[in-house]
Design an enzyme around this catalytic site. Structure first.
Site, PDB file in Angstrom:
ATOM      1  N   HIS A 191       0.618   8.339   7.327  1.00 56.17           N
ATOM      2  CA  HIS A 191       1.900   7.756   7.742  1.00 56.17           C
ATOM      3  C   HIS A 191       2.984   8.821   7.854  1.00 56.17           C
ATOM      4  CE1 HIS A 191       0.186   3.808   6.180  1.00 56.17           C
ATOM      5  NE2 HIS A 191       0.360   3.658   7.471  1.00 56.17           N
TER       6      HIS A 191
ATOM      7  N   HIS B 152       1.160   7.054   2.800  1.00 51.58           N
ATOM      8  CA  HIS B 152       0.300   8.227   2.582  1.00 51.58           C
ATOM      9  C   HIS B 152       0.504   9.315   3.631  1.00 51.58           C
ATOM     10  CE1 HIS B 152      -2.233   6.767   5.810  1.00 51.58           C
ATOM     11  NE2 HIS B 152      -2.302   5.591   5.216  1.00 51.58           N
TER      12      HIS B 152
ATOM     13  N   LYS C 174       0.879  -1.189   0.000  1.00 51.41           N
ATOM     14  CA  LYS C 174       0.000   0.000   0.000  1.00 51.41           C
ATOM     15  C   LYS C 174       0.908   1.228   0.000  1.00 51.41           C
ATOM     16  CE  LYS C 174      -4.300  -1.628   1.566  1.00 51.41           C
ATOM     17  NZ  LYS C 174      -4.540  -2.261   2.838  1.00 51.41           N
TER      18      LYS C 174
HETATM   19  N1  ARG Z   1       0.429  -0.638   9.950  1.00 54.97           N
HETATM   20  C1  ARG Z   1      -0.492   0.073  10.786  1.00 54.97           C
HETATM   21  C2  ARG Z   1      -1.240   1.122   9.979  1.00 54.97           C
HETATM   22  O1  ARG Z   1      -0.812   1.497   8.918  1.00 54.97           O
HETATM   23  C3  ARG Z   1       0.172   0.767  11.955  1.00 54.97           C
HETATM   24  C4  ARG Z   1       0.905  -0.126  12.924  1.00 54.97           C
HETATM   25  C5  ARG Z   1       1.082   0.521  14.269  1.00 54.97           C
HETATM   26  N2  ARG Z   1       1.862  -0.254  15.189  1.00 54.97           N
HETATM   27  C6  ARG Z   1       1.432  -1.326  15.854  1.00 54.97           C
HETATM   28  N3  ARG Z   1       2.263  -1.930  16.680  1.00 54.97           N
HETATM   29  N4  ARG Z   1       0.230  -1.790  15.699  1.00 54.97           N
HETATM   30  O2  ARG Z   1      -2.277   1.590  10.416  1.00 54.97           O
END
Ligand code: ARG
Length: 565
Positions: free
Chosen positions: A128, A125, A122
């Protein structure tokens, strides 16, 4: 100076320790009220007396030291008027040191910060972008306070979505297209999968089967997944490089895939796991929360299972005093559940050590941003556009710079502009994205602070034989603009501490603007390259200190500086 006054007060106030006195001591909003003010409201209960009377008693009992010109009682406040040259001396002597603002508070302690964490296949964005700059700034702030910080990128690189992607790739993709277009093509395939699955639900079963193959170590499945992973990570790293940011660990969800069985076992052993329509959950009703799903009815682990495994791994590996999670507010419940499960497993430390750090949305209201395909916005494209816009401004403002200098300055200022805009407002608030504001060299912006830094550099470049030292005549710094600037300089250590305590980089961003503004006022009122050597030396010294502090403040935000722009 603040410490001296705290000491002065603590000798006379038995009820409060130095730390509480320091927290209560204010810098009054108006000059007539002096330089520091101590409110006596808190003492009223203990002393059974009206606050103004307490203030009068304490003020009376203090023997005025030589660095205080006056002590006045105003209502419930004791106001201190510091001798201007003594104040200047104290501030300059402490701030001339490169380590000003740093502390040993965190010595021997580790903080894990889980941030950025984009999802494989993905795009990276704007959301992030926020977790990335907030997390990176917290890393800088905690490092300054002496903590060891582990920067962890918890990539979203495992889960049923990869089963879908493999099905889509096998049916409608090609190696060439993925090689050529990377994430863009993977996103196209993913969307296509959902369109096709609407018509043909069997595709969902196929996808589940492929993910199951991944979980059970099937070579072909893992090979395709790893390929998508590598392509994605390479793109993410390109964005990090542009921002000048790094991580200590790229341990995403897939890293925990062989560690979730232990989680399930532990939960089972401790009697926490319940059946629910074929799935396994931890019931959290008692805590007013939806149940935490641990295993789906097909037996596969999920996001939360891997997060629980991750906490255990990190505690074991890094023995953190805190583990911070920087994500959007929409994950609030998820983290509340995970933290609660950790507590229920008997980990007393979980309550204070695990902290979710949410942030608001980026609102792009009406702004045109370049898109590659569909309406998807890539962080990388925003950064590049900012760099381009800054380049246009620099071309006009400073045409004499070499091409190389212009390119370097545009990158640092362009990226800095976007980061600064992101960090200037309280993190929980939504950020508005307005090109005109972000790239402006005036107002509360990154370029403004960087420009002030470059101005300090240019001033000092043009002074011959200046050597920084605290051995200056302090009485020449008693004019109002100098005194105001010294006050700003004085605040820095408290600012860093506050930003850390509140997990709030905006405290530093606002401070950077305040410091730059105070310097620019000082500079308008006071010529620096004067004939009088004594005055010149004092003013250069202040400029030298401010220059370094602007750089340090920006660095705490993850932003660089340039000598000319
Ligand atoms: N990959 C997730 C997202 O894009 C965020 C991960 C955050 N960290 C965690 N330990 N869950 O929303």
């Amino acid at each position: 100076m603040k410490d001296k006054i705290v000491k002065l007060l603590s000798d006379k106030i038995e009820q409060l320790n130095e730390e509480s006195i320091s927290a209560l001591l204010e810098q009054p909003p108006k000059k007539e009220m002096g330089d520091y003010a101590f409110p006596c409201f808190r003492l009223a209960k203990d002393l059974h007396k009206a606050p103004p009377l307490i203030a009068a008693d304490i003020a009376e009992s203090i023997e005025k030291p030589e660095y205080i010109d006056d002590i006045k009682v105003m209502g419930a406040y004791i106001n201190f008027y510091v001798n201007k040259s003594d104040y200047a001396k104290t501030v300059i002597e402490s701030s001339i040191d490169d380590s000003y603002g740093a502390s040993k508070e965190g010595e021997g302690k580790t903080i894990c910060i889980d941030y950025s964490s984009p999802n494989v296949a993905k795009n990276f964005h704007v959301g992030h972008l926020r977790t990335t700059v907030i997390g990176n700034s917290l890393y800088k702030i905690y490092s300054k306070l002496g903590y060891n910080v582990e920067r962890i990128n918890h990539l979203g690189d495992w889960g049923t979505q990869f089963g879908k992607l493999i099905v889509a790739y096998k049916n409608w993709g090609s190696e060439e297209a993925v090689k050529e277009k990377g994430i863009e093509e993977l996103m196209r395939l993913y969307v296509l999968f959902h369109d096709e699955a609407d018509k043909n639900p069997e595709l969902q079963d196929e996808a589940r089967a492929w993910f199951h193959k991944m979980e059970t170590g099937d070579e072909e499945a893992l090979q395709i997944w790893k390929w998508f992973f590598d392509i994605s990570l390479e793109e993410f790293k390109r964005t990090y490089k542009l921002m000048g940011m790094e991580f200590d660990h790229y341990t995403g969800e897939s890293f925990y895939r062989d560690k979730t069985d232990d989680v399930v076992k532990e939960l089972t052993d401790k009697g926490l796991l319940k059946d629910s329509e074929g799935a396994k959950i931890v019931d959290l009703e008692e805590y007013d929360m939806a149940p935490c799903l641990i295993l789906k009815n097909d037996g596969s682990s999920i996001y939360a299972t891997r997060d629980i495994a991750a906490v255990e791994y990190r505690k074991k590996t890094y023995n953190f005093t805190k583990c911070l999670y920087v994500t959007g507010q929409e994950q609030k419940l998820h983290f509340a559940q995970v933290f609660k499960v950790m507590e229920l497993l008997g980990n007393d430390w979980a309550k204070d050590s695990l902290v979710h750090i949410p942030y608001g949305l980026v609102s792009l209201a009406g702004e045109k941003l370049s898109t590659r395909g569909g309406n998807v916005i890539y962080a990388e494209d925003i950064l590049k556009e900012a760099i381009g816009k800054i380049r246009e401004i620099i071309d006009v403002k400073n045409p004499d710079l070499s091409d190389e200098e212009k390119e370097n300055a545009s990158r640092i200022v362009g990226v800095g502009a976007v980061i600064f805009n992101d960090l200037y407002n309280q993190r929980i608030k939504d950020v508005s994205f307005k090109w005109e504001h972000i790239t402006s060299f005036e107002g509360e912006t990154g370029p403004y602070v960087q420009y002030t830094y470059a101005r300090c550099s240019s001033i000092l470049r043009n002074i011959e034989g200046f050597e920084p030292s605290a051995d200056i005549d302090y009485s020449v710094l008693s004019d109002e603009a100098s005194a105001d600037l010294l006050k700003e300089i004085d605040r820095f250590p408290a600012i860093v501490a506050e930003a850390a305590e509140r997990y709030e980089p905006s405290v530093v961003a606002r401070y950077a603007v305040d410091l730059a503004q105070a310097f620019n006022r000082f500079y308008t009122e006071n010529r620096i390259a004067v004939d009088d050597e004594v005055v010149k030396k004092a003013r250069c010294t202040i400029t030298y200190i401010v220059r370094r502090m602007l750089k340090d403040s920006l660095d705490l935000l993850g932003i660089g500086v340039v000598e000319r722009m």
